[in-house]
Design a protein around this motif. Structure first.
Motif, PDB file in Angstrom:
ATOM      1  N   LEU A 143    -183.972 -53.675 -86.499  1.00 43.00           N
ATOM      2  CA  LEU A 143    -185.552 -53.810 -86.872  1.00 43.00           C
ATOM      3  C   LEU A 143    -186.179 -55.286 -86.534  1.00 43.00           C
ATOM      4  CD1 LEU A 143    -185.529 -52.949 -90.882  1.00 43.00           C
ATOM      5  CD2 LEU A 143    -186.540 -51.702 -88.833  1.00 43.00           C
ATOM      6  N   ALA A 144    -185.292 -56.253 -86.433  1.00 38.84           N
ATOM      7  CA  ALA A 144    -185.459 -57.500 -85.878  1.00 38.84           C
ATOM      8  C   ALA A 144    -186.057 -57.438 -84.444  1.00 38.84           C
ATOM      9  CB  ALA A 144    -184.282 -58.513 -86.271  1.00 38.84           C
ATOM     10  N   VAL A 145    -184.865 -56.616 -83.798  1.00 41.30           N
ATOM     11  CA  VAL A 145    -185.469 -56.399 -82.288  1.00 41.30           C
ATOM     12  C   VAL A 145    -186.448 -55.426 -81.974  1.00 41.30           C
ATOM     13  CG1 VAL A 145    -184.334 -55.060 -80.079  1.00 41.30           C
ATOM     14  CG2 VAL A 145    -182.976 -56.356 -81.738  1.00 41.30           C
ATOM     15  N   THR A 146    -186.869 -54.636 -82.809  1.00 40.32           N
ATOM     16  CA  THR A 146    -188.042 -53.766 -82.630  1.00 40.32           C
ATOM     17  C   THR A 146    -189.004 -54.770 -82.843  1.00 40.32           C
ATOM     18  OG1 THR A 146    -186.939 -52.011 -83.841  1.00 40.32           O
ATOM     19  CG2 THR A 146    -189.363 -51.712 -83.586  1.00 40.32           C
ATOM     20  N   MET A 147    -189.096 -55.667 -83.852  1.00 39.22           N
ATOM     21  CA  MET A 147    -190.227 -56.474 -84.055  1.00 39.22           C
ATOM     22  C   MET A 147    -190.455 -57.460 -83.056  1.00 39.22           C
ATOM     23  SD  MET A 147    -190.499 -59.195 -87.480  1.00 39.22           S
ATOM     24  CE  MET A 147    -189.569 -60.265 -86.440  1.00 39.22           C
ATOM     25  N   LEU A 148    -189.296 -57.991 -82.364  1.00 40.39           N
ATOM     26  CA  LEU A 148    -189.449 -58.855 -81.223  1.00 40.39           C
ATOM     27  C   LEU A 148    -189.983 -58.198 -80.293  1.00 40.39           C
ATOM     28  CD1 LEU A 148    -186.364 -60.937 -81.254  1.00 40.39           C
ATOM     29  CD2 LEU A 148    -188.653 -61.748 -81.849  1.00 40.39           C
TER      30      LEU A 148
ATOM     31  N   MET B 259    -192.855 -54.476 -91.454  1.00 40.45           N
ATOM     32  CA  MET B 259    -191.654 -54.605 -90.917  1.00 40.45           C
ATOM     33  C   MET B 259    -190.761 -55.692 -91.535  1.00 40.45           C
ATOM     34  SD  MET B 259    -190.407 -53.828 -87.045  1.00 40.45           S
ATOM     35  CE  MET B 259    -191.405 -52.599 -86.775  1.00 40.45           C
ATOM     36  N   VAL B 260    -191.642 -56.830 -91.525  1.00 38.66           N
ATOM     37  CA  VAL B 260    -191.093 -57.805 -91.964  1.00 38.66           C
ATOM     38  C   VAL B 260    -190.960 -57.940 -93.510  1.00 38.66           C
ATOM     39  CG1 VAL B 260    -191.578 -60.282 -92.543  1.00 38.66           C
ATOM     40  CG2 VAL B 260    -191.889 -59.638 -90.341  1.00 38.66           C
ATOM     41  N   THR B 261    -191.830 -57.186 -94.354  1.00 43.39           N
ATOM     42  CA  THR B 261    -191.753 -56.947 -95.727  1.00 43.39           C
ATOM     43  C   THR B 261    -190.685 -56.089 -96.145  1.00 43.39           C
ATOM     44  OG1 THR B 261    -194.109 -56.837 -95.681  1.00 43.39           O
ATOM     45  CG2 THR B 261    -193.161 -56.208 -97.649  1.00 43.39           C
ATOM     46  N   LEU B 262    -190.278 -54.853 -95.048  1.00 47.49           N
ATOM     47  CA  LEU B 262    -189.392 -54.014 -95.482  1.00 47.49           C
ATOM     48  C   LEU B 262    -187.924 -54.679 -95.207  1.00 47.49           C
ATOM     49  CD1 LEU B 262    -190.287 -50.493 -94.312  1.00 47.49           C
ATOM     50  CD2 LEU B 262    -190.307 -51.631 -96.468  1.00 47.49           C
TER      51      LEU B 262
ATOM     52  N   VAL C 163    -185.057 -54.913 -97.637  1.00 43.31           N
ATOM     53  CA  VAL C 163    -183.615 -54.416 -97.596  1.00 43.31           C
ATOM     54  C   VAL C 163    -182.522 -55.641 -97.745  1.00 43.31           C
ATOM     55  CG1 VAL C 163    -182.167 -53.505 -95.790  1.00 43.31           C
ATOM     56  CG2 VAL C 163    -184.365 -52.526 -96.001  1.00 43.31           C
ATOM     57  N   ALA C 164    -183.009 -56.652 -97.270  1.00 45.18           N
ATOM     58  CA  ALA C 164    -182.181 -57.736 -97.537  1.00 45.18           C
ATOM     59  C   ALA C 164    -182.033 -57.932 -99.034  1.00 45.18           C
ATOM     60  CB  ALA C 164    -182.717 -59.096 -96.935  1.00 45.18           C
ATOM     61  N   ARG C 165    -182.890 -57.855 -99.920  1.00 45.11           N
ATOM     62  CA  ARG C 165    -182.849 -58.075-101.262  1.00 45.11           C
ATOM     63  C   ARG C 165    -182.298 -56.899-102.196  1.00 45.11           C
ATOM     64  NH1 ARG C 165    -188.145 -60.884-104.343  1.00 45.11           N
ATOM     65  NH2 ARG C 165    -187.422 -62.432-102.944  1.00 45.11           N
ATOM     66  N   TYR C 166    -182.502 -55.763-101.575  1.00 44.09           N
ATOM     67  CA  TYR C 166    -182.067 -54.657-102.648  1.00 44.09           C
ATOM     68  C   TYR C 166    -181.088 -53.712-101.802  1.00 44.09           C
ATOM     69  CZ  TYR C 166    -186.132 -56.019-105.433  1.00 44.09           C
ATOM     70  OH  TYR C 166    -186.813 -56.821-106.332  1.00 44.09           O
TER      71      TYR C 166
ATOM     72  N   LEU D  72    -188.684 -46.997 -95.027  1.00 42.13           N
ATOM     73  CA  LEU D  72    -188.391 -47.323 -93.535  1.00 42.13           C
ATOM     74  C   LEU D  72    -188.617 -46.102 -92.838  1.00 42.13           C
ATOM     75  CD1 LEU D  72    -184.758 -49.300 -93.827  1.00 42.13           C
ATOM     76  CD2 LEU D  72    -186.968 -49.990 -92.602  1.00 42.13           C
ATOM     77  N   MET D  73    -188.531 -44.824 -93.331  1.00 40.57           N
ATOM     78  CA  MET D  73    -188.941 -43.570 -92.599  1.00 40.57           C
ATOM     79  C   MET D  73    -190.175 -43.440 -92.399  1.00 40.57           C
ATOM     80  SD  MET D  73    -186.451 -40.700 -93.722  1.00 40.57           S
ATOM     81  CE  MET D  73    -185.956 -40.896 -95.518  1.00 40.57           C
ATOM     82  N   CYS D  74    -191.233 -43.878 -93.327  1.00 44.61           N
ATOM     83  CA  CYS D  74    -192.766 -43.893 -93.291  1.00 44.61           C
ATOM     84  C   CYS D  74    -193.053 -44.939 -92.059  1.00 44.61           C
ATOM     85  CB  CYS D  74    -193.356 -44.613 -94.582  1.00 44.61           C
ATOM     86  SG  CYS D  74    -193.539 -43.199 -95.803  1.00 44.61           S
ATOM     87  N   LEU D  75    -192.482 -46.074 -92.089  1.00 46.14           N
ATOM     88  CA  LEU D  75    -192.719 -46.914 -91.006  1.00 46.14           C
ATOM     89  C   LEU D  75    -192.176 -46.479 -89.712  1.00 46.14           C
ATOM     90  CD1 LEU D  75    -193.848 -49.721 -89.965  1.00 46.14           C
ATOM     91  CD2 LEU D  75    -191.681 -50.848 -90.535  1.00 46.14           C
ATOM     92  N   SER D  76    -191.160 -45.883 -89.675  1.00 44.18           N
ATOM     93  CA  SER D  76    -190.551 -45.014 -88.396  1.00 44.18           C
ATOM     94  C   SER D  76    -191.959 -44.230 -87.612  1.00 44.18           C
ATOM     95  CB  SER D  76    -189.479 -44.327 -88.761  1.00 44.18           C
ATOM     96  OG  SER D  76    -189.228 -43.311 -87.537  1.00 44.18           O
ATOM     97  N   MET D  77    -192.321 -43.293 -88.703  1.00 44.68           N
ATOM     98  CA  MET D  77    -193.491 -42.422 -88.364  1.00 44.68           C
ATOM     99  C   MET D  77    -194.650 -43.193 -87.821  1.00 44.68           C
ATOM    100  SD  MET D  77    -192.995 -39.632 -91.544  1.00 44.68           S
ATOM    101  CE  MET D  77    -194.371 -38.660 -91.091  1.00 44.68           C
ATOM    102  N   PHE D  78    -194.899 -44.366 -88.733  1.00 42.37           N
ATOM    103  CA  PHE D  78    -196.272 -44.965 -88.290  1.00 42.37           C
ATOM    104  C   PHE D  78    -196.047 -45.699 -86.973  1.00 42.37           C
ATOM    105  CE2 PHE D  78    -198.383 -49.038 -88.482  1.00 42.37           C
ATOM    106  CZ  PHE D  78    -199.752 -48.687 -88.863  1.00 42.37           C
TER     107      PHE D  78
END
Lengths: 124, 208
Positions: free
Chosen positions: B105-110, B160-163, B167-170, B180-186
């Protein structure tokens, strides 16, 4: 399918959002090729006829959109019981009407109205 | 075969209790897909506006003078790479590996940030040359269409940052997987829109 590792609840998604490594890689390589060729055609001016180039790059875009739909968005007629495909088809029909209708009407508006404006300007 | 399917009741599709078990988030993906389709209509309107107005330069700069196709190619590469890395994030998510999912996710964000930076650089360059949105109908429709896409990418990165925090918390709980699947589609949808942008705006604009 790694989707089947999960129990019960996950199957609600009907495989709509799951892919395989192979699927993603095939999609990626196809889209790289389908992106590179149009850029090459335009940047190097490979084909002299601009109209032909335009038609070819539009065809490449259409194919690439289908590739993304299948390999990245995992569209298939069965996902969500067929409803997502139905929504997609409906949207595509609307998009085609909007795009072709706008271009068609506005082209004729330009073609037919502009001389009128000219004539008016030339009037004393 | 047909008679067994009817009589045996082996298919749980119409089973009411099963339906209840699927209620929690079961329709989210379809609902989000419908949102994407409506978003697609917004872009269709903007494409139509650009198609109609894209040739009206008002004696100002034309696409040929403004667009640097090399830069657009780099930009397209960034978005394509971010698509495949998001795909890897989904695959690692399926295996339940939190760390790897976060890393992808971090790589995607970059890659997303690289795309945005290049686009903002391009916009700044154009505006510096006097090709502002107010200059001509072509530039108004250009900035509206490409800017709306850029805005979507921006909000995708915020999401993405929010998710990633979620994910880090929960961890990769059911709700986070669904998000994450919704964001994937987006994210993949934005890549599909970009295919239209680079083809119709940049490549065909340069051909004009």
């Amino acid at each position: 399918m790694s989707a089947h590792d999960h129990t019960g609840h996950d199957h609600a998604h009907g495989g709509a959002a799951h892919g395989s490594l192979k699927g993603y890689l095939i999609g990626f390589f196809l889209s790289v090729i389908l992106t590179a060729i149009p850029f090459w055609l335009v940047m190097d001016g490979v084909i002299d006829n601009k109209q032909a180039t335009a038609v070819i790059i539009m065809a490449f875009a259409a194919v690439q959109i289908v590739v993304h739909m299948i390999f990245f968005l995992h569209m298939n007629p069965a996902s969500e019981g067929g409803w997502s495909m139905l929504a997609l088809i409906f949207t595509v029909i609307l998009v085609v009407i909007v795009l072709s209708g706008s271009l068609w009407v506005m082209y004729h508006l330009n073609a037919n109205m502009m001389p009128g404006l000219h004539e008016m300007r030339e009037m004393p | 075969m047909a008679s067994t399917a009817i009589t045996a009741g082996a298919e749980p599709v119409f089973h009411l209790e099963e339906e209840h078990a699927h209620a929690e988030g079961g329709s989210t993906m379809l609902g989000f897909w419908l949102y994407l389709m409506s978003d697609c209509l917004i872009f269709a309107m903007l494409f139509a506006a650009f198609g109609v107005l894209g040739g009206n330069y008002a004696a100002g700069p034309a696409p040929k003078d403004l667009f640097d196709l090399g830069l657009v190619a780099v930009n397209t590469t960034m978005l394509l790479l971010s698509s495949i890395t998001y795909g890897f994030a989904m695959l690692t998510m399926d295996k339940g590996r939190v760390g790897a999912t976060q890393a992808w996710l971090a790589v995607t964000m970059l890659f997303g940030l690289a795309f945005l930076s290049i686009e903002l650089y391009e916009f700044a360059h154009m505006i510096h040359e006097g090709a502002t949105p107010q200059r001509s109908a072509f530039l108004s429709s250009f900035f509206t269409l490409v800017g709306t896409h850029g805005l979507h990418v921006t909000f995708g990165i915020v999401w993405m940052v929010t998710l990633m925090v979620q994910v880090a918390r929960y961890g990769l709980i059911e709700a986070n997987r669904r998000r994450l699947m919704c964001l994937s589609m987006f994210w993949h949808f934005l890549d599909v829109v970009w295919i239209g942008v680079f083809t119709f705006v940049y490549l065909m604009g340069t051909l004009r």
